[in-house]
Scaffold this motif. Structure first.
Motif, PDB file in Angstrom:
ATOM      1  N   MET A 138       0.825  -1.191   0.000  1.00  0.00           N
ATOM      2  CA  MET A 138       0.000   0.000   0.000  1.00  0.00           C
ATOM      3  C   MET A 138       0.864   1.246   0.000  1.00  0.00           C
ATOM      4  SD  MET A 138      -3.048   1.040   0.013  1.00  0.00           S
ATOM      5  CE  MET A 138      -4.172   2.222   0.589  1.00  0.00           C
ATOM      6  N   PHE A 139       1.938   1.213   0.747  1.00  0.00           N
ATOM      7  CA  PHE A 139       2.829   2.365   0.840  1.00  0.00           C
ATOM      8  C   PHE A 139       3.418   2.727  -0.521  1.00  0.00           C
ATOM      9  CE2 PHE A 139       7.031   4.203   1.958  1.00  0.00           C
ATOM     10  CZ  PHE A 139       6.548   5.358   2.574  1.00  0.00           C
ATOM     11  N   ILE A 140       3.746   1.714  -1.333  1.00  0.00           N
ATOM     12  CA  ILE A 140       4.307   1.949  -2.665  1.00  0.00           C
ATOM     13  C   ILE A 140       3.288   2.652  -3.555  1.00  0.00           C
ATOM     14  CG2 ILE A 140       5.129   0.801  -4.755  1.00  0.00           C
ATOM     15  CD1 ILE A 140       6.393  -1.294  -2.905  1.00  0.00           C
ATOM     16  N   VAL A 141       2.034   2.274  -3.459  1.00  0.00           N
ATOM     17  CA  VAL A 141       0.981   2.907  -4.254  1.00  0.00           C
ATOM     18  C   VAL A 141       0.860   4.391  -3.896  1.00  0.00           C
ATOM     19  CG1 VAL A 141      -1.500   2.938  -4.720  1.00  0.00           C
ATOM     20  CG2 VAL A 141      -0.276   0.761  -4.567  1.00  0.00           C
ATOM     21  N   VAL A 142       0.931   4.708  -2.627  1.00  0.00           N
ATOM     22  CA  VAL A 142       0.831   6.100  -2.176  1.00  0.00           C
ATOM     23  C   VAL A 142       2.026   6.907  -2.678  1.00  0.00           C
ATOM     24  CG1 VAL A 142       0.835   7.597  -0.142  1.00  0.00           C
ATOM     25  CG2 VAL A 142      -0.581   5.536  -0.170  1.00  0.00           C
ATOM     26  N   ILE A 143       3.216   6.343  -2.598  1.00  0.00           N
ATOM     27  CA  ILE A 143       4.411   7.044  -3.077  1.00  0.00           C
ATOM     28  C   ILE A 143       4.336   7.262  -4.582  1.00  0.00           C
ATOM     29  CG2 ILE A 143       6.903   6.810  -3.441  1.00  0.00           C
ATOM     30  CD1 ILE A 143       7.068   5.562  -0.695  1.00  0.00           C
ATOM     31  N   ARG A 144       3.915   6.240  -5.326  1.00  0.00           N
ATOM     32  CA  ARG A 144       3.787   6.375  -6.781  1.00  0.00           C
ATOM     33  C   ARG A 144       2.768   7.450  -7.130  1.00  0.00           C
ATOM     34  NH1 ARG A 144       1.606   1.440 -10.131  1.00  0.00           N
ATOM     35  NH2 ARG A 144      -0.288   2.222  -9.183  1.00  0.00           N
ATOM     36  N   ALA A 145       1.636   7.475  -6.467  1.00  0.00           N
ATOM     37  CA  ALA A 145       0.609   8.487  -6.732  1.00  0.00           C
ATOM     38  C   ALA A 145       1.129   9.883  -6.413  1.00  0.00           C
ATOM     39  CB  ALA A 145      -0.642   8.190  -5.918  1.00  0.00           C
ATOM     40  N   ALA A 146       1.860  10.039  -5.337  1.00  0.00           N
ATOM     41  CA  ALA A 146       2.433  11.341  -4.982  1.00  0.00           C
ATOM     42  C   ALA A 146       3.456  11.784  -6.024  1.00  0.00           C
ATOM     43  CB  ALA A 146       3.080  11.271  -3.603  1.00  0.00           C
ATOM     44  N   PHE A 147       4.261  10.852  -6.508  1.00  0.00           N
ATOM     45  CA  PHE A 147       5.246  11.165  -7.544  1.00  0.00           C
ATOM     46  C   PHE A 147       4.551  11.672  -8.795  1.00  0.00           C
ATOM     47  CE2 PHE A 147       7.436   9.721 -11.379  1.00  0.00           C
ATOM     48  CZ  PHE A 147       8.615  10.433 -11.268  1.00  0.00           C
ATOM     49  N   TRP A 148       3.534  10.929  -9.271  1.00  0.00           N
ATOM     50  CA  TRP A 148       2.810  11.325 -10.484  1.00  0.00           C
ATOM     51  C   TRP A 148       2.115  12.676 -10.297  1.00  0.00           C
ATOM     52  CZ3 TRP A 148       3.560   9.816 -15.163  1.00  0.00           C
ATOM     53  CH2 TRP A 148       4.091   8.553 -15.396  1.00  0.00           C
ATOM     54  N   ALA A 149       1.565  12.919  -9.120  1.00  0.00           N
ATOM     55  CA  ALA A 149       0.880  14.187  -8.861  1.00  0.00           C
ATOM     56  C   ALA A 149       1.842  15.366  -8.930  1.00  0.00           C
ATOM     57  CB  ALA A 149       0.192  14.146  -7.502  1.00  0.00           C
ATOM     58  N   CYS A 150       3.074  15.160  -8.531  1.00  0.00           N
ATOM     59  CA  CYS A 150       4.069  16.243  -8.539  1.00  0.00           C
ATOM     60  C   CYS A 150       4.741  16.419  -9.890  1.00  0.00           C
ATOM     61  CB  CYS A 150       5.144  15.972  -7.487  1.00  0.00           C
ATOM     62  SG  CYS A 150       4.520  16.041  -5.808  1.00  0.00           S
ATOM     63  N   VAL A 151       4.908  15.357 -10.651  1.00  0.00           N
ATOM     64  CA  VAL A 151       5.710  15.394 -11.872  1.00  0.00           C
ATOM     65  C   VAL A 151       4.868  15.570 -13.141  1.00  0.00           C
ATOM     66  CG1 VAL A 151       7.286  14.037 -13.298  1.00  0.00           C
ATOM     67  CG2 VAL A 151       7.535  14.041 -10.824  1.00  0.00           C
ATOM     68  N   VAL A 152       3.695  14.961 -13.197  1.00  0.00           N
ATOM     69  CA  VAL A 152       2.914  14.906 -14.431  1.00  0.00           C
ATOM     70  C   VAL A 152       1.779  15.924 -14.405  1.00  0.00           C
ATOM     71  CG1 VAL A 152       1.443  13.423 -15.833  1.00  0.00           C
ATOM     72  CG2 VAL A 152       3.469  12.479 -14.735  1.00  0.00           C
ATOM     73  N   ASP A 153       1.668  16.689 -15.492  1.00  0.00           N
ATOM     74  CA  ASP A 153       0.535  17.593 -15.670  1.00  0.00           C
ATOM     75  C   ASP A 153      -0.601  16.780 -16.289  1.00  0.00           C
ATOM     76  OD1 ASP A 153      -1.307  19.559 -16.212  1.00  0.00           O
ATOM     77  OD2 ASP A 153       0.038  20.774 -17.443  1.00  0.00           O
ATOM     78  N   ILE A 154      -1.615  16.475 -15.520  1.00  0.00           N
ATOM     79  CA  ILE A 154      -2.701  15.585 -15.940  1.00  0.00           C
ATOM     80  C   ILE A 154      -3.435  16.116 -17.177  1.00  0.00           C
ATOM     81  CG2 ILE A 154      -4.497  16.526 -14.440  1.00  0.00           C
ATOM     82  CD1 ILE A 154      -3.884  12.816 -15.011  1.00  0.00           C
ATOM     83  N   ARG A 155      -3.414  17.419 -17.400  1.00  0.00           N
ATOM     84  CA  ARG A 155      -4.087  17.977 -18.583  1.00  0.00           C
ATOM     85  C   ARG A 155      -3.442  17.517 -19.879  1.00  0.00           C
ATOM     86  NH1 ARG A 155      -3.783  23.844 -16.240  1.00  0.00           N
ATOM     87  NH2 ARG A 155      -1.734  22.956 -16.022  1.00  0.00           N
ATOM     88  N   ASN A 156      -2.184  17.099 -19.826  1.00  0.00           N
ATOM     89  CA  ASN A 156      -1.515  16.611 -21.036  1.00  0.00           C
ATOM     90  C   ASN A 156      -1.986  15.222 -21.441  1.00  0.00           C
ATOM     91  OD1 ASN A 156      -0.046  18.932 -21.364  1.00  0.00           O
ATOM     92  ND2 ASN A 156       1.733  18.166 -20.288  1.00  0.00           N
ATOM     93  N   PHE A 157      -2.828  14.589 -20.622  1.00  0.00           N
ATOM     94  CA  PHE A 157      -3.400  13.295 -20.971  1.00  0.00           C
ATOM     95  C   PHE A 157      -4.721  13.457 -21.729  1.00  0.00           C
ATOM     96  CE2 PHE A 157      -0.387  11.933 -17.835  1.00  0.00           C
ATOM     97  CZ  PHE A 157       0.031  10.704 -18.300  1.00  0.00           C
ATOM     98  N   ASP A 158      -5.164  14.689 -21.937  1.00  0.00           N
ATOM     99  CA  ASP A 158      -6.393  14.931 -22.691  1.00  0.00           C
ATOM    100  C   ASP A 158      -6.229  14.466 -24.134  1.00  0.00           C
ATOM    101  OD1 ASP A 158      -7.480  16.089 -20.470  1.00  0.00           O
ATOM    102  OD2 ASP A 158      -7.327  18.146 -21.196  1.00  0.00           O
ATOM    103  N   VAL A 159      -7.279  13.873 -24.673  1.00  0.00           N
ATOM    104  CA  VAL A 159      -7.338  13.533 -26.087  1.00  0.00           C
ATOM    105  C   VAL A 159      -8.337  14.497 -26.703  1.00  0.00           C
ATOM    106  CG1 VAL A 159      -8.011  11.791 -27.769  1.00  0.00           C
ATOM    107  CG2 VAL A 159      -6.774  11.109 -25.719  1.00  0.00           C
ATOM    108  N   ASN A 160      -7.884  15.231 -27.714  1.00  0.00           N
ATOM    109  CA  ASN A 160      -8.724  16.238 -28.364  1.00  0.00           C
ATOM    110  C   ASN A 160      -8.803  15.985 -29.857  1.00  0.00           C
ATOM    111  OD1 ASN A 160      -9.194  18.064 -26.055  1.00  0.00           O
ATOM    112  ND2 ASN A 160      -6.976  18.269 -26.139  1.00  0.00           N
ATOM    113  N   VAL A 161      -9.981  16.255 -30.428  1.00  0.00           N
ATOM    114  CA  VAL A 161     -10.165  16.202 -31.872  1.00  0.00           C
ATOM    115  C   VAL A 161     -10.610  17.590 -32.308  1.00  0.00           C
ATOM    116  CG1 VAL A 161     -11.461  15.190 -33.765  1.00  0.00           C
ATOM    117  CG2 VAL A 161     -10.807  13.766 -31.810  1.00  0.00           C
ATOM    118  N   HIS A 162      -9.798  18.191 -33.170  1.00  0.00           N
ATOM    119  CA  HIS A 162     -10.116  19.496 -33.748  1.00  0.00           C
ATOM    120  C   HIS A 162     -10.083  19.334 -35.252  1.00  0.00           C
ATOM    121  CE1 HIS A 162      -9.861  21.612 -29.936  1.00  0.00           C
ATOM    122  NE2 HIS A 162      -8.738  20.957 -29.694  1.00  0.00           N
ATOM    123  N   GLY A 163     -11.264  19.334 -35.872  1.00  0.00           N
ATOM    124  CA  GLY A 163     -11.313  19.077 -37.309  1.00  0.00           C
ATOM    125  C   GLY A 163     -10.809  17.672 -37.580  1.00  0.00           C
TER     126      GLY A 163
END
Length: 102
Positions: free
Chosen positions: A1-26
């Motif tokens: 469980m501790f590893i999951v919490v550390i991994r989630a904290a790492f991703w929250a600090c390093v990754v901008d979640i908005r860059n995971f958006d999939v967009n269709v323009h034209g």
């Protein structure tokens, strides 16, 4: 469980979640390039051959003739967005019928 919490904290600090958006323009599809990357890419859907579109174990991948790729896991998205993404991927996987002049 501790590893999951550390991994989630790492991703929250390093990754901008908005860059995971999939967009269709034209006819442009934009989205993440690798499952664990947050660098977005844009591809021209007119330049996507059905053989360049794949789905495997909940991951979809679309790339064009230049090698640019949009790739993500369906589980990253809300259920209603998953339905739309699956429809888009299915549409891109169908061979285009060229119009014959007769």
């Amino acid at each position: 469980m501790f590893i999951v919490v550390i991994r989630a904290a790492f991703w929250a600090c390093v990754v901008d979640i908005r860059n995971f958006d999939v967009n269709v323009h034209g006819l442009t599809l934009s989205g993440p390039t690798l499952i664990f990357s947050s660098q977005p890419a844009s591809i021209d859907m007119n330049d996507v051959d059905p053989e360049f579109v794949s789905e495997w174990l909940g991951v979809f991948s679309v790339h064009d003739s230049t090698g640019k790729e949009v790739m993500a896991h369906y589980r990253y998205y809300m259920p209603e967005d998953r339905v739309l993404l699956r429809e888009l991927i299915q549409r891109l996987r169908r061979p285009r019928h060229s119009e014959s002049v007769g």
